[in-house]
Design an enzyme around this catalytic site. Structure first.
Site, PDB file in Angstrom:
ATOM      1  N   THR A 176      -8.603   0.531  -0.235  1.00 46.99           N
ATOM      2  CA  THR A 176      -7.698   1.664  -0.067  1.00 46.99           C
ATOM      3  C   THR A 176      -8.121   2.802  -0.983  1.00 46.99           C
ATOM      4  O   THR A 176      -8.723   2.551  -2.031  1.00 46.99           O
ATOM      5  CB  THR A 176      -6.278   1.178  -0.430  1.00 46.99           C
ATOM      6  OG1 THR A 176      -5.866   0.277   0.580  1.00 46.99           O
ATOM      7  CG2 THR A 176      -5.284   2.302  -0.571  1.00 46.99           C
ATOM      8  N   ARG A 204       1.639  -4.703  11.174  1.00 46.24           N
ATOM      9  CA  ARG A 204       1.719  -4.989   9.732  1.00 46.24           C
ATOM     10  C   ARG A 204       1.625  -3.669   8.935  1.00 46.24           C
ATOM     11  O   ARG A 204       0.747  -2.854   9.145  1.00 46.24           O
ATOM     12  CB  ARG A 204       0.573  -5.927   9.331  1.00 46.24           C
ATOM     13  CG  ARG A 204       0.588  -6.314   7.844  1.00 46.24           C
ATOM     14  CD  ARG A 204      -0.326  -5.424   7.009  1.00 46.24           C
ATOM     15  NE  ARG A 204      -0.340  -5.833   5.613  1.00 46.24           N
ATOM     16  CZ  ARG A 204      -0.936  -5.138   4.654  1.00 46.24           C
ATOM     17  NH1 ARG A 204      -1.565  -4.027   4.909  1.00 46.24           N
ATOM     18  NH2 ARG A 204      -0.885  -5.557   3.403  1.00 46.24           N
ATOM     19  N   VAL A 205       2.546  -3.495   8.031  1.00 45.90           N
ATOM     20  CA  VAL A 205       2.511  -2.318   7.172  1.00 45.90           C
ATOM     21  C   VAL A 205       2.422  -2.775   5.722  1.00 45.90           C
ATOM     22  O   VAL A 205       3.166  -3.659   5.301  1.00 45.90           O
ATOM     23  CB  VAL A 205       3.780  -1.450   7.376  1.00 45.90           C
ATOM     24  CG1 VAL A 205       3.752  -0.249   6.446  1.00 45.90           C
ATOM     25  CG2 VAL A 205       3.888  -0.997   8.827  1.00 45.90           C
ATOM     26  N   GLY A 206       1.494  -2.193   4.986  1.00 48.82           N
ATOM     27  CA  GLY A 206       1.325  -2.553   3.576  1.00 48.82           C
ATOM     28  C   GLY A 206       2.097  -1.625   2.655  1.00 48.82           C
ATOM     29  O   GLY A 206       3.011  -0.907   3.095  1.00 48.82           O
ATOM     30  N   ASP A 207       1.719  -1.640   1.394  1.00 46.02           N
ATOM     31  CA  ASP A 207       2.425  -0.832   0.396  1.00 46.02           C
ATOM     32  C   ASP A 207       2.021   0.645   0.427  1.00 46.02           C
ATOM     33  O   ASP A 207       2.784   1.515  -0.005  1.00 46.02           O
ATOM     34  CB  ASP A 207       2.154  -1.377  -1.010  1.00 46.02           C
ATOM     35  CG  ASP A 207       0.660  -1.337  -1.345  1.00 46.02           C
ATOM     36  OD1 ASP A 207      -0.157  -1.784  -0.492  1.00 46.02           O
ATOM     37  OD2 ASP A 207       0.293  -0.859  -2.425  1.00 46.02           O
ATOM     38  N   THR A 227      -3.527   0.256  -5.377  1.00 49.94           N
ATOM     39  CA  THR A 227      -4.359  -0.503  -4.445  1.00 49.94           C
ATOM     40  C   THR A 227      -4.271  -1.980  -4.814  1.00 49.94           C
ATOM     41  O   THR A 227      -4.239  -2.325  -5.987  1.00 49.94           O
ATOM     42  CB  THR A 227      -5.830  -0.051  -4.468  1.00 49.94           C
ATOM     43  OG1 THR A 227      -6.584  -0.908  -3.590  1.00 49.94           O
ATOM     44  CG2 THR A 227      -6.439  -0.086  -5.860  1.00 49.94           C
ATOM     45  N   GLY A 228      -4.195  -2.832  -3.801  1.00 50.48           N
ATOM     46  CA  GLY A 228      -4.115  -4.254  -4.095  1.00 50.48           C
ATOM     47  C   GLY A 228      -3.461  -5.007  -2.961  1.00 50.48           C
ATOM     48  O   GLY A 228      -3.331  -4.476  -1.847  1.00 50.48           O
ATOM     49  N   GLY A 230      -1.011  -5.753  -0.773  1.00 52.85           N
ATOM     50  CA  GLY A 230       0.136  -4.925  -0.423  1.00 52.85           C
ATOM     51  C   GLY A 230       1.472  -5.634  -0.431  1.00 52.85           C
ATOM     52  O   GLY A 230       2.474  -5.090  -0.899  1.00 52.85           O
TER      53      GLY A 230
HETATM   54  N1  ASP Z   1      -2.741  -2.136  -0.507  1.00 53.62           N
HETATM   55  C1  ASP Z   1      -3.448  -2.122   0.747  1.00 53.62           C
HETATM   56  C2  ASP Z   1      -2.646  -2.846   1.800  1.00 53.62           C
HETATM   57  O1  ASP Z   1      -2.059  -3.867   1.499  1.00 53.62           O
HETATM   58  C3  ASP Z   1      -4.788  -2.776   0.666  1.00 53.62           C
HETATM   59  C4  ASP Z   1      -5.703  -2.169  -0.339  1.00 53.62           C
HETATM   60  O2  ASP Z   1      -5.278  -1.723  -1.403  1.00 53.62           O
HETATM   61  O3  ASP Z   1      -6.913  -2.117  -0.050  1.00 53.62           O
HETATM   62  O4  ASP Z   1      -2.654  -2.415   2.938  1.00 53.62           O
END
Ligand code: ASP
Length: 310
Positions: A176, A204-207, A227-228, A230
């Protein structure tokens, strides 16, 4: 004049020295440098934090090296679904989009949600309809195609699992992108953009597009882009948690960001990192993984472009 500064990230994960060819490493650093300079030059010329984070993220979205815009990962259907969000620390204005396809720069659409609607978050078909109304060009899938991402997807396509961006092993690496900035007027802003996770299920929705989880900005405290993993960053409401520690406990940016990344999110099983600034131009870039693509620059003389834990 306020100290102005910018910090960016291109994802965190199992980034260990020697794993990448020197050429690839140089390409990542060059891409980070270009995005950083674009944002910094804008701030130096008296531009706003909001414009600086948007331009930096656009540069990162335009390079296939990172999992955002061009180079976004493949979903279980073999498509790309992208998420982005942006927030202005002065007005607390925020905009977010999720589950969008064909948009070259999702961060620009998130900003349009903030500035051209009464809403904060548009998702899926509604977000796409909004983009079409504003005259966005819808790129065909070939624009987003990246051979490396495709191979990644083929590797796990039939496994029934999903995986964070270009992992060596499951959950080991994220790509990300994000930026935070503090301008000459002491206003701060944050922006985050992502293709999400390889082989993720539709919907699917992340953070990253969630205000408070992956992105947050408030002039009283800080601007944060995460980033991480999610799902854990959502449960930990990570970006807002950094702000809360500063607001309610009076902690410094550095202490608050470290506490959240190296203790709180780690304790619930989350791995990743963040970049953050406060309205004095201070910068924090903690991560609890082996490495994080990151860069920062401030008018006080700070300058870093790094990948590994030094
Ligand atoms: N945080 C992002 C997600 O979960 C992934 C990422 O940080 O690469 O969609």
């Amino acid at each position: 004049m306020n100290t102005f500064s910018i910090a960016i990230h291109g994802g965190a994960g199992t980034l260990v020295k020697g794993m990448m060819t020197p050429d690839k490493e140089a390409a990542y650093k060059r891409a980070l440098q270009i995005a950083l300079d674009a944002g910094y030059d804008l701030l130096q010329g008296g531009g706003t934090a909001l414009d600086a984070v948007e331009i930096a993220v656009k540069h990162l979205e335009d390079t296939p090296l990172f999992n955002a815009g061009k180079g976004s990962v493949f979903t279980a259907e073999g498509t790309h679904e992208m998420d982005a969000s942006i927030m202005d620390g002065k007005t607390l204005g925020a905009g977010a989009v999720s589950l969008i396809t064909g948009i070259k720069n999702p961060i620009a659409l998130a900003r349009d949600v903030m500035e051209q609607t009464e809403h904060v978050f548009l998702a899926g078909d509604g977000a796409m309809q909004f983009a079409e109304q504003l005259g966005y060009t819808i790129e065909d899938t070939a624009y987003f195609y990246d051979e490396f991402r495709y191979q990644q997807w083929l590797d796990i396509k039939d496994s029934g699992t999903f995986q964070l961006d270009h992992s060596v092993k499951k959950d080991s690496k994220f790509g990300t992108v994000g930026a935070v900035a503090c301008d000459q007027f002491g206003t701060i802003a944050a922006a985050t953009s992502t293709g999400g996770m390889t082989n993720k299920k539709f919907g699917r929705v992340g953070d990253s597009p969630m205000i408070g989880a992956g992105t947050y900005a408030n002039n009283k405290t800080c601007a944060v882009s995460c980033t991480g993993s999610g799902e854990f960053f959502i449960r930990g409401v990570v970006a807002y948690d950094v702000s809360c520690l500063m607001e309610y406990k009076g902690w410094s940016l550095e202490d608050a960001a470290n506490e959240v990344i190296n203790k709180r999110v780690l304790n619930i099983g989350g791995d990743g990192g963040l970049v953050a600034v406060d309205s004095k131009g201070n910068i924090a870039m903690p991560f609890n993984t082996e490495g994080m693509y990151r860069a920062c620059k401030s008018s006080a003389g700070l300058k870093t472009v790094a990948i590994y834990r030094d």
